[in-house]
Design a protein around this motif. Structure first.
Motif: not given
Lengths: 526, 336
Positions: A345-354, A414-416
């Motif tokens: 989930v975190a990777v999706l949010v930070h690398r593939y925002p949408g 997230d912060t990371g």
């Protein structure tokens, strides 16, 4: 954001989707229960007393969030950005209340401030104000939750590029205005995230509102289950809680996206030069002393007093080692599983925002304000009916912890991830590394401290968790939290003090680990 | 180094997981859901295993939460026996309980068991007025719970309106005096600023500390608080015969109809009513409860059960009456 709009790999999207779907199980259960109740559900919703409960709950959340910010932000600033004497010690002391379960905090505050409590005995006065009710609940919940804001604000202050503040100072802006116009807006997203975690905690907590006799939604839900055995109104009230979560999420999103600051220059950020406090250092020390005294020394002192009273009354002191091992084992597993589940989930949010990423991330919070009892019963419902081999196993308990504490793991990651520029990863890809190798060689080491912080928060929360543990644990699987509960059930505080103190002592090193790791990372400029 | 430490922690945790997840099955140990505190009843389970050789696994929890759990589990419940703190919790799941053998039921007077025989009382407790012996002498105490609405008691009484035992007492008052009188009493208590507590124990503690002078509780909390504070100036007072304030209620047990070990489960309930188990309440239990089987004397210092004439009400009716009681508490402002 160079990567905005990129389509996520299907496997990642599917994985993240599956994780969030599992997190929504309690919600599905509530919908089933409400549907069972039919028209009665609407009656509960439109009842005047429900509105009163919502008002009470909102007031409580607002009070605790404000109090947590007032306690946490100045303290975080003092220990990270000034030459405050003993700031390392104060920093650790300010995070330690995180290891005190909120129901223990409430017991301790009551033991100290209540009529004929320790304070009144010490002062020898006739009457003290009643410590229960709204203010008592705010105090106990602030104690157990302000460290969330403190930890995130501290990290943000440490990582903030001093160049911005220095530029403002160079333009002749006074120090106080720099603080108000540059520093505070820059850490607002972190404070907002911390406040969200505080709000979710307050919405879900039952122990404090029950001990402080404050009528919130959560307490009403328990009353429905406990004295009426009626699951429809309880489910309706729980869905109202979910609605309040949605509102809290909107607030947080607005605070997070407004005034976000990125560092533009290349290379690592410098540490800011500490502000010299001068004559203000003694009030500053007094402030930290007050925070530590009220939120750490006081509860620990009351527990020690009870322990002492038990010993002097010839109560046998039995150290619950087995229970401690159970707590540690289950909490370690929970930390591992929850962080692992949060990664996609975190990777999706930070690398593939949408839209997909945004919806999944927001949905993952949906069940988080639900009381532990509701989450536990929803898992009882699904597991006993459709997955009986896992019912009443450690696996299901760990799963319940993951459902309850998912946002903590996500906030850590997230912060990371926010600190790792996608460009570093792209560089690795450009040098011929595959996606997995890039993740392993570049991303993982860089987000380690965030993942560790998330894991630590989940671990500490699982150590303290009580309502879901009581219902879902394997038979005979006693934990420190259930020990405390068992003893306080029969009013044996001297007996409850031992597992409570052990819980605190065993949890504290985990906080130290987080401190050490983030400190070292900051020193190496990472 | 760190990696090794992490790996070791994970392996340790997994090993714990292994021993944590206990097996179930028809030939496994008997599974009891106990709403009664481990502190108080754990020795009973050991005695049962010693006497019969049947192993018991106990899930401890809050009676009402366990009832909710059993309801959610439905026919897949792993529980064989439900051992609960109050008739209300047993009544909430009575549709999932099977009728007990009449030899077991007959050991206990009819007023302490389900009318259809699905659960049976195993120990008794009375409602009392706990009072601070420093503040009050015996002749100042009220003869009836109804007197607590008099101005003399303003600000001095503690009650636990969300607690099952208090609600059972209100049900008893409704059934013996009618809804109107009960409503007037509840309003009178409100006007008299009775202080609310979550449970019985904090009420007794508040009486001990002098925060309040009297409280409506179950009789045995006195001995529990004395255990913690041996010098506490507190004592129990019984209301006059027939007063709803001296309701006698029970903790009890029933066998789940979904159990695949019905025979062992019935033996367990039978054991709870055996001389050995009943004598346990008299001799060993911290809690000072009443045995229910005829011929066994109560612990020293307690007024014998057959000398306590509580209100003339059926405990079996309590489950069905609860929602009206809660409605009344809500209407009079005692519950949100």
């Amino acid at each position: 954001m160079a990567t905005a709009g990129r389509r996520p790999p299907p496997a990642l999207a599917l994985l993240a989707g599956a994780v969030v779907a599992l997190l929504l199980l309690p919600l599905a259960y509530l919908v089933i229960r409400v549907a069972d109740g039919g028209g009665r559900a609407l009656d509960v919703l439109w009842d005047r007393s429900t509105l009163q409960l919502v008002v009470n709950t909102v007031l409580l959340v607002a009070g605790v969030v404000v109090a947590a910010i007032v306690v946490a932000v100045p303290t975080a600033w003092l220990v990270t950005r000034t030459d405050l004497p003993g700031r390392r010690v104060w920093a650790v002391a300010a995070t330690l209340p995180l290891v005190i379960p909120s129901y223990v905090a409430a017991f301790c505050l009551l033991g100290f401030f209540s009529e004929r409590g320790l304070l009144q005995q010490a002062l020898g006065v006739d009457r003290l104000p009643d410590p229960t009710g709204y203010w008592g609940a705010v105090a106990a919940l602030t104690l157990s939750t302000y460290p969330y804001v403190f930890l995130l604000a501290q990290a943000a202050l440490r990582d903030l590029d001093p160049a911005l503040e220095e530029a403002a100072r160079g333009l002749g802006v006074s120090r106080l205005r720099v603080l108000a116009r540059v520093t505070l807006p820059a850490i607002r997203p972190s404070v907002a995230l911390g406040s969200l975690l505080v709000a979710l905690y307050v919405l879900s907590d039952f122990g404090v509102v029950s001990l402080m006799r404050y009528d919130s939604l959560t307490r009403a839900i328990y009353v429905q289950y406990k004295s009426l055995f009626d699951r429809t109104p309880a489910a309706v009230l729980a869905l109202v809680l979910v609605g309040l979560t949605a509102i809290a999420l909107v607030f947080e999103l607005r605070a997070r996206t407004r005034g976000r600051l990125w560092r533009t220059g290349p290379g690592a950020a410098r540490r800011a030069r500490p502000v010299e406090l001068g004559a203000a250092r003694w009030p500053a020390v007094a402030w930290c002393g007050l925070v530590t005294g009220l939120f750490l020394v006081l509860p620990a002192g009351v527990l020690l007093y009870w322990l002492g009273r038990g010993i002097s009354n010839d109560r046998r002191v039995v150290v619950p080692w087995d229970e401690a091992a159970h707590s540690l084992g289950a909490s370690a597993l929970a930390a591992l599983v929850t962080v692992a589940a949060a990664i996609p989930v975190a990777v999706l949010v930070h690398r593939y925002p949408g839209p997909l990423a945004r919806v999944l991330e927001r949905l993952s919070y949906a069940g988080n304000a639900l009381p532990g009892l509701v989450i536990a019963l929803s898992l009882v419902f699904f597991a006993a009916r459709y997955a009986s081999p896992v019912y009443q196993t450690l696996g299901l308990l760990v799963f319940a912890y993951a459902v309850r504490f998912f946002p903590l793991a996500l906030s850590g990651l997230d912060t990371g991830l926010a600190r790792v520029s996608p460009r570093v990863e792209e560089a690795a890809r450009g040098l011929g590394r595959g996606p997995l190798a890039t993740a392993w060689l570049v991303t993982v080491p860089l987000v380690r401290s965030g993942a560790l912080a998330g894991a630590a928060l989940v671990f500490l929360s699982a150590m303290k968790e009580l309502p879901a543990t009581i219902i879902l644990r394997p038979i005979g699987f006693d934990t420190l939290a259930t020990e405390i509960w068992g003893a306080t059930q029969v009013g044996a505080y001297s007996k409850a003090a031992i597992p409570a103190l052990l819980l605190i002592v065993l949890s504290a090193p985990v906080l130290w680990l987080v401190h050490r790791d983030s400190g070292r990372l900051a020193e190496s400029g990472g | 180094m760190r990696t090794i430490a992490v790996a070791a922690a994970v392996v340790g945790a997994l090993a714990l997981a292994g021993c944590g997840g206990g097996g179930r099955g028809s030939d496994g140990p008997l599974t009891v859901y106990s709403g009664r505190e481990e502190e108080l009843v754990a020795p009973l389970f050991e005695k049962f295993t010693d006497a019969t050789g049947i192993d018991v696994e106990v899930r401890y929890g809050d009676s009402a939460e366990l009832a909710a759990t059993i309801a959610e589990e439905g026919s897949n419940s792993p529980a064989d026996v439900f051992f609960a703190q109050d008739p209300g919790s047993l009544g909430a799941v009575d549709a999932q309980l099977e009728a007990l053998p009449s030899e077991t039921l007959d050991r206990v007077s009819a007023r302490f068991r389900d009318a259809e025989g699905r659960w049976v009382g195993t120990s008794g407790r009375t409602r009392v007025l706990v009072y601070n012996t420093g503040q009050l002498s015996q002749d100042e105490l009220p003869a009836s719970v109804l007197q607590l609405t008099e101005p003399a008691w303003k600000n001095r009484v503690g009650i636990a309106p969300t607690n099952a035992s208090f609600q059972a007492f209100v049900t008893a008052m409704r059934l013996s005096l009618g809804d109107e009188k009960t409503e007037a009493w509840l309003e009178g208590m409100k006007a008299n600023d009775a202080k609310t507590y979550e449970k019985n124990t904090p009420i007794v503690e508040a009486v001990a500390s002098g925060e309040i002078d009297v409280g409506l509780v179950n009789h045995y909390y006195l001995s529990l608080v004395k255990e913690e504070q041996p010098d506490a100036p507190i004592a129990n007072h019984l209301f006059e015969a027939g007063d709803p304030g001296s309701l006698v209620s029970v903790a009890g047990a029933g066998v789940l109809s979904s159990s695949d070990q019905t025979e062992d489960a019935e033996r367990f309930v039978e054991f709870l009513l055996s001389e050995e188990a009943q004598q346990f309440y008299v001799d060993e239990a911290e809690e000072n409860e009443y045995p229910l089987v005829a011929g066994i004397d109560p612990p020293a210092g307690l007024v014998p059960l057959d000398e306590i004439h509580g209100p003339d009400v059926e405990l079996t009716a309590f489950g069905a009456e609860l929602s009206s009681t809660v409605e009344l508490l809500r209407k009079t402002g005692w519950l949100s």
